[in-house]
Design an enzyme around this catalytic site. Structure first.
Site, PDB file in Angstrom:
ATOM      1  N   LEU A  14       1.145  -1.213  -0.272  1.00 22.46           N
ATOM      2  CA  LEU A  14       0.109   0.365   0.088  1.00 22.46           C
ATOM      3  C   LEU A  14       0.877   1.281   0.262  1.00 22.46           C
ATOM      4  O   LEU A  14       2.147   1.335   0.928  1.00 22.46           O
ATOM      5  CB  LEU A  14      -0.628  -0.224   0.943  1.00 22.46           C
ATOM      6  N   ASP A  15       0.059   2.231  -0.572  1.00 23.70           N
ATOM      7  CA  ASP A  15       1.147   2.829  -1.225  1.00 23.70           C
ATOM      8  C   ASP A  15       1.337   4.182   0.592  1.00 23.70           C
ATOM      9  O   ASP A  15       0.605   3.547   0.894  1.00 23.70           O
ATOM     10  CB  ASP A  15       0.740   4.383  -1.771  1.00 23.70           C
TER      11      ASP A  15
END
Length: 299
Positions: free
Chosen positions: A46-47
């Site tokens: 996940l960024d």
């Protein structure tokens, strides 16, 4: 880790609710230290901007992290219109501004055009490799390289609300989808600059963020309570059909040998007669017997 505290074998799956503002690896390492886990990994990045479900794998569960990478993902996304950034999300620098000249009807029409099978070019600001170097490293140097388009599928793209400058969306998509690229593509469909301003992952396959625990809450638990939050290894494999082996076949499987009668081509989660997970097996048309692909190590 505190001085004198040793790493230990921990096997299981933890559903973590990652906060925004930190990398997936930073979240993984914080959770790993809480468990003193000798081996750990996650099932897809996940960024830093994004929050939400980040399934973490400890010990033998890391062997099956790849199987969850192929699962569909669900998100709640916020898109900001009228502003484009160099990364396609709110962490980037503003590169263009424009007036917003569309209404909710036009927005819904644009969303309809983005549902179903699509070809998507991965963004330069991504962890994909080009000649051994991460694309985001090249992007930070001002270098842009050609990226082949990927085939993805947007299973669901539903408008939650629209304020005129921002909209919130439910997204369910196939593996390999970049939601920030989808936000940019939505802007292009509306002839308007756009970027992803917030993102929360709500599901990975059958795993739900409602069952996940934030890092802060995890840290407040006792060691026994934390262990109680771990799911069994096969929680990552629920999308695969199950095969149960007798004692002799289970022993052969553990030692890397093909077993059983002919199986339809595909992957299977494999158990012994007592219901203990042995690993993942596979068969194909040419070799229809069940062959071990990943085997659980004996504790």
């Amino acid at each position: 880790m505190a001085a004198g505290k040793a790493w230990q074998r921990v096997d299981g799956v933890l559903l973590l609710d990652k906060p925004s503002g930190i990398t997936s690896n930073a979240a993984l390492q914080q959770a790993r230290r809480l468990f003193s886990a000798a081996k750990a990994g996650h099932t897809g990045t996940l960024d830093p901007l994004a929050s939400g479900l980040l399934p973490l794998c400890f010990g033998e569960a890391t062997k099956f992290a790849h199987d969850l990478l192929a699962a569909d993902k669900s998100y709640e996304a916020e898109v900001c219109f009228g502003i484009a950034t160099d990364t396609g999300d709110a962490d980037g620098a503003v590169v263009r501004r424009c007036p917003i000249a569309f209404d909710a009807a036009a927005l819904n029409d644009a969303l309809a055009r983005l549902r179903g099978p699509l070809e998507q070019i991965p963004p330069m600001h991504s962890a994909l490799k080009h000649q051994g170097r991460a694309l985001y490293t090249l992007a930070r140097q001002g270098i842009e390289v050609e990226r082949p388009a990927r085939q993805i599928t947007i299973h669901r793209l539903q408008l939650i609300d629209f304020s005129g400058e921002r909209c919130r969306l439910h997204v369910r998509c196939s593996k390999g989808t970049y939601v920030r690229s989808l936000a940019v593509e939505l802007g292009e469909a509306l002839a308007c600059a756009a970027h992803l301003s917030a993102l929360r992952r709500t599901a990975v396959g059958s795993l739900q963020v409602a069952d996940a625990l934030p890092l802060a809450a995890l840290a407040e638990l006792s060691a026994e309570e934390r262990t109680g939050r771990l799911l069994p290894l096969d929680r990552l494999l629920q999308g695969l059909p199950a095969v149960h082996l007798d004692e002799a076949a289970a022993l052969r499987f553990r030692h890397g040998n093909p077993v059983g009668d002919a199986q339809p081509p595909g992957s299977y989660r494999v158990y012994d007669a007592a219901g203990r997970l042995l690993g993942v097996g596979e068969s194909d048309a040419e070799r229809p017997q069940l062959r071990p692909r990943r085997v659980v190590g004996v504790a």
